[in-house]
Design a protein around this motif. Sequence first.
Motif, PDB file in Angstrom:
ATOM      1  N   GLU A  35      19.091   2.450   5.154  1.00 45.35           N
ATOM      2  CA  GLU A  35      18.794   1.018   5.081  1.00 45.35           C
ATOM      3  C   GLU A  35      18.671   0.411   6.471  1.00 45.35           C
ATOM      4  OE1 GLU A  35      21.685  -0.869   2.589  1.00 45.35           O
ATOM      5  OE2 GLU A  35      20.928   0.103   0.776  1.00 45.35           O
ATOM      6  N   ASP A  36      19.506   0.857   7.412  1.00 44.86           N
ATOM      7  CA  ASP A  36      19.396   0.394   8.796  1.00 44.86           C
ATOM      8  C   ASP A  36      18.044   0.770   9.396  1.00 44.86           C
ATOM      9  OD1 ASP A  36      21.893  -0.753   8.854  1.00 44.86           O
ATOM     10  OD2 ASP A  36      22.855   0.908   9.922  1.00 44.86           O
ATOM     11  N   ILE A  37      17.632   1.997   9.160  1.00 43.24           N
ATOM     12  CA  ILE A  37      16.370   2.484   9.720  1.00 43.24           C
ATOM     13  C   ILE A  37      15.192   1.682   9.163  1.00 43.24           C
ATOM     14  CG2 ILE A  37      14.808   4.460   9.789  1.00 43.24           C
ATOM     15  CD1 ILE A  37      17.380   6.221   9.850  1.00 43.24           C
ATOM     16  N   PHE A  38      15.178   1.464   7.855  1.00 38.95           N
ATOM     17  CA  PHE A  38      14.106   0.663   7.266  1.00 38.95           C
ATOM     18  C   PHE A  38      14.162  -0.775   7.784  1.00 38.95           C
ATOM     19  CE2 PHE A  38      13.627   4.203   4.473  1.00 38.95           C
ATOM     20  CZ  PHE A  38      12.336   4.133   4.007  1.00 38.95           C
ATOM     21  N   GLY A  39      15.358  -1.275   8.038  1.00 41.48           N
ATOM     22  CA  GLY A  39      15.499  -2.617   8.602  1.00 41.48           C
ATOM     23  C   GLY A  39      14.933  -2.724  10.005  1.00 41.48           C
ATOM     24  N   PHE A  40      15.091  -1.665  10.801  1.00 38.66           N
ATOM     25  CA  PHE A  40      14.532  -1.674  12.154  1.00 38.66           C
ATOM     26  C   PHE A  40      13.015  -1.785  12.114  1.00 38.66           C
ATOM     27  CE2 PHE A  40      18.402   0.926  13.612  1.00 38.66           C
ATOM     28  CZ  PHE A  40      19.091  -0.217  13.941  1.00 38.66           C
ATOM     29  N   MET A  41      12.385  -1.124  11.154  1.00 40.47           N
ATOM     30  CA  MET A  41      10.925  -1.206  11.052  1.00 40.47           C
ATOM     31  C   MET A  41      10.474  -2.598  10.650  1.00 40.47           C
ATOM     32  SD  MET A  41       9.115   1.314  11.949  1.00 40.47           S
ATOM     33  CE  MET A  41       7.561   0.950  11.173  1.00 40.47           C
ATOM     34  N   HIS A  42      11.305  -3.317   9.944  1.00 39.13           N
ATOM     35  CA  HIS A  42      10.934  -4.659   9.484  1.00 39.13           C
ATOM     36  C   HIS A  42      11.155  -5.725  10.558  1.00 39.13           C
ATOM     37  CE1 HIS A  42       9.957  -7.666   6.573  1.00 39.13           C
ATOM     38  NE2 HIS A  42      11.085  -8.285   6.791  1.00 39.13           N
ATOM     39  N   GLN A  43      11.972  -5.432  11.554  1.00 39.46           N
ATOM     40  CA  GLN A  43      12.261  -6.414  12.604  1.00 39.46           C
ATOM     41  C   GLN A  43      11.020  -6.704  13.430  1.00 39.46           C
ATOM     42  OE1 GLN A  43      15.405  -4.902  15.007  1.00 39.46           O
ATOM     43  NE2 GLN A  43      16.967  -5.232  13.459  1.00 39.46           N
ATOM     44  N   SER A  44      10.978  -7.909  13.997  1.00 40.50           N
ATOM     45  CA  SER A  44       9.838  -8.269  14.840  1.00 40.50           C
ATOM     46  C   SER A  44       9.896  -7.585  16.201  1.00 40.50           C
ATOM     47  CB  SER A  44       9.779  -9.781  15.022  1.00 40.50           C
ATOM     48  OG  SER A  44      10.941 -10.240  15.668  1.00 40.50           O
ATOM     49  N   HIS A  45      11.092  -7.200  16.643  1.00 41.74           N
ATOM     50  CA  HIS A  45      11.241  -6.508  17.921  1.00 41.74           C
ATOM     51  C   HIS A  45      12.371  -5.500  17.791  1.00 41.74           C
ATOM     52  CE1 HIS A  45      12.971  -6.194  22.108  1.00 41.74           C
ATOM     53  NE2 HIS A  45      11.730  -5.785  22.266  1.00 41.74           N
ATOM     54  N   ILE A  46      12.088  -4.272  18.143  1.00 41.65           N
ATOM     55  CA  ILE A  46      13.119  -3.240  18.146  1.00 41.65           C
ATOM     56  C   ILE A  46      13.711  -3.228  19.552  1.00 41.65           C
ATOM     57  CG2 ILE A  46      13.621  -0.811  17.770  1.00 41.65           C
ATOM     58  CD1 ILE A  46      11.142  -0.690  15.973  1.00 41.65           C
ATOM     59  N   SER A  47      14.914  -3.780  19.679  1.00 36.16           N
ATOM     60  CA  SER A  47      15.534  -3.982  20.985  1.00 36.16           C
ATOM     61  C   SER A  47      16.114  -2.689  21.553  1.00 36.16           C
ATOM     62  CB  SER A  47      16.645  -5.020  20.872  1.00 36.16           C
ATOM     63  OG  SER A  47      17.721  -4.490  20.117  1.00 36.16           O
ATOM     64  N   GLN A  48      16.618  -2.763  22.778  1.00 37.62           N
ATOM     65  CA  GLN A  48      17.227  -1.597  23.415  1.00 37.62           C
ATOM     66  C   GLN A  48      18.497  -1.169  22.681  1.00 37.62           C
ATOM     67  OE1 GLN A  48      16.025   0.372  25.786  1.00 37.62           O
ATOM     68  NE2 GLN A  48      14.173  -0.853  25.583  1.00 37.62           N
ATOM     69  N   LEU A  96       1.416   9.685  14.186  1.00 39.06           N
ATOM     70  CA  LEU A  96       2.646   8.924  13.959  1.00 39.06           C
ATOM     71  C   LEU A  96       2.481   7.984  12.760  1.00 39.06           C
ATOM     72  CD1 LEU A  96       5.485   8.255  14.882  1.00 39.06           C
ATOM     73  CD2 LEU A  96       4.524   6.683  16.553  1.00 39.06           C
ATOM     74  N   LEU A  97       1.328   7.354  12.644  1.00 39.86           N
ATOM     75  CA  LEU A  97       1.056   6.489  11.494  1.00 39.86           C
ATOM     76  C   LEU A  97       1.045   7.299  10.201  1.00 39.86           C
ATOM     77  CD1 LEU A  97       0.381   3.627  10.560  1.00 39.86           C
ATOM     78  CD2 LEU A  97      -2.021   4.206  10.842  1.00 39.86           C
ATOM     79  N   ARG A  98       0.505   8.512  10.251  1.00 38.40           N
ATOM     80  CA  ARG A  98       0.492   9.372   9.074  1.00 38.40           C
ATOM     81  C   ARG A  98       1.915   9.727   8.647  1.00 38.40           C
ATOM     82  NH1 ARG A  98       1.235  14.339   8.990  1.00 38.40           N
ATOM     83  NH2 ARG A  98       0.677  14.717  11.153  1.00 38.40           N
ATOM     84  N   ARG A  99       2.789  10.015   9.619  1.00 34.69           N
ATOM     85  CA  ARG A  99       4.189  10.324   9.294  1.00 34.69           C
ATOM     86  C   ARG A  99       4.900   9.098   8.729  1.00 34.69           C
ATOM     87  NH1 ARG A  99       7.011  12.860  14.223  1.00 34.69           N
ATOM     88  NH2 ARG A  99       5.549  11.569  15.363  1.00 34.69           N
ATOM     89  N   LEU A 100       4.580   7.908   9.248  1.00 32.95           N
ATOM     90  CA  LEU A 100       5.147   6.688   8.680  1.00 32.95           C
ATOM     91  C   LEU A 100       4.733   6.529   7.227  1.00 32.95           C
ATOM     92  CD1 LEU A 100       4.691   3.990  11.466  1.00 32.95           C
ATOM     93  CD2 LEU A 100       6.833   4.865  10.574  1.00 32.95           C
ATOM     94  N   ASP A 101       3.484   6.824   6.948  1.00 33.13           N
ATOM     95  CA  ASP A 101       2.975   6.710   5.587  1.00 33.13           C
ATOM     96  C   ASP A 101       3.626   7.733   4.663  1.00 33.13           C
ATOM     97  OD1 ASP A 101       1.364   5.638   3.569  1.00 33.13           O
ATOM     98  OD2 ASP A 101      -0.155   7.178   3.894  1.00 33.13           O
ATOM     99  N   GLU A 102       3.792   8.949   5.132  1.00 31.57           N
ATOM    100  CA  GLU A 102       4.390  10.005   4.312  1.00 31.57           C
ATOM    101  C   GLU A 102       5.837   9.709   3.956  1.00 31.57           C
ATOM    102  OE1 GLU A 102       3.870  13.489   6.656  1.00 31.57           O
ATOM    103  OE2 GLU A 102       1.773  13.745   6.100  1.00 31.57           O
ATOM    104  N   THR A 103       6.569   9.096   4.873  1.00 34.23           N
ATOM    105  CA  THR A 103       7.985   8.816   4.628  1.00 34.23           C
ATOM    106  C   THR A 103       8.221   7.487   3.935  1.00 34.23           C
ATOM    107  OG1 THR A 103       8.205   7.847   6.819  1.00 34.23           O
ATOM    108  CG2 THR A 103       8.752  10.183   6.594  1.00 34.23           C
ATOM    109  N   GLY A 104       7.202   6.640   3.852  1.00 31.52           N
ATOM    110  CA  GLY A 104       7.367   5.335   3.226  1.00 31.52           C
ATOM    111  C   GLY A 104       7.816   4.260   4.193  1.00 31.52           C
ATOM    112  N   LEU A 105       7.974   4.604   5.449  1.00 29.41           N
ATOM    113  CA  LEU A 105       8.406   3.619   6.443  1.00 29.41           C
ATOM    114  C   LEU A 105       7.340   2.573   6.721  1.00 29.41           C
ATOM    115  CD1 LEU A 105      10.259   5.961   8.913  1.00 29.41           C
ATOM    116  CD2 LEU A 105      11.259   4.025   7.720  1.00 29.41           C
ATOM    117  N   VAL A 106       6.096   2.875   6.436  1.00 32.55           N
ATOM    118  CA  VAL A 106       5.032   1.902   6.653  1.00 32.55           C
ATOM    119  C   VAL A 106       5.218   0.711   5.707  1.00 32.55           C
ATOM    120  CG1 VAL A 106       3.304   2.865   5.078  1.00 32.55           C
ATOM    121  CG2 VAL A 106       2.589   1.677   7.141  1.00 32.55           C
TER     122      VAL A 106
END
Length: 129
Positions: A35-48, A96-106
Motif C-alpha cells: 500500500e505504501d508503494i502504490f501510495g508513492f506512485m499516486h503522490q505528486s512528488h516522490i521526495s528524497q 519501465l512503463l511496460r513493467r509499470l503496466d504489468e504490475t498494475g502500478l500504472v
Amino acid sequence: MRANEQFSGKGHKIHVCKRCQRLPRSERKAIEDREDIFGFMHQSHISQKNVARLEQLAKSETAQVASLAAIVLEVARVTPYKRRRLKILARNHRDLLRRLDETGLVFAHTWDRLPTEDFTRTDWEQTES
C-alpha cells in the motif's frame, strides 16, 4: 469499507480490522508495504525521504514487495514529479512503463481519474476504448 464493529479498540486507530489483525505479522507488513508503494506512485512528488523508504523496501525479504519497490524507485529517479510522468516514460523509458503496466502500478498513478467500477474489471484486454 467495514462496519465499525469490525474494529477492536486496538486496531481502529491504525485502520486494521479484527480479521486482518489475526494475519501473521509478516503478511500484514507485506500488505502495508504494498500500500505504501502504490501510495508513492499516486503522490505528486516522490521526495528524497520516499526514495530512502523505497530503497529499504527494495531490500525486503518479500519478493513481490522488493520488485514493486525497485520499479517505483527507478521511476522516482527518472521522473520524481507526477506531472507528465507517463508521457516521459512512454517517450524515453518504454521498458519501465511496460513493467509499470504489468504490475498494475500504472493504475496507482491515475486512480483518481478512473471510475471505481474499472478496478473490478478483469477483462482489460477485451474491452474497447
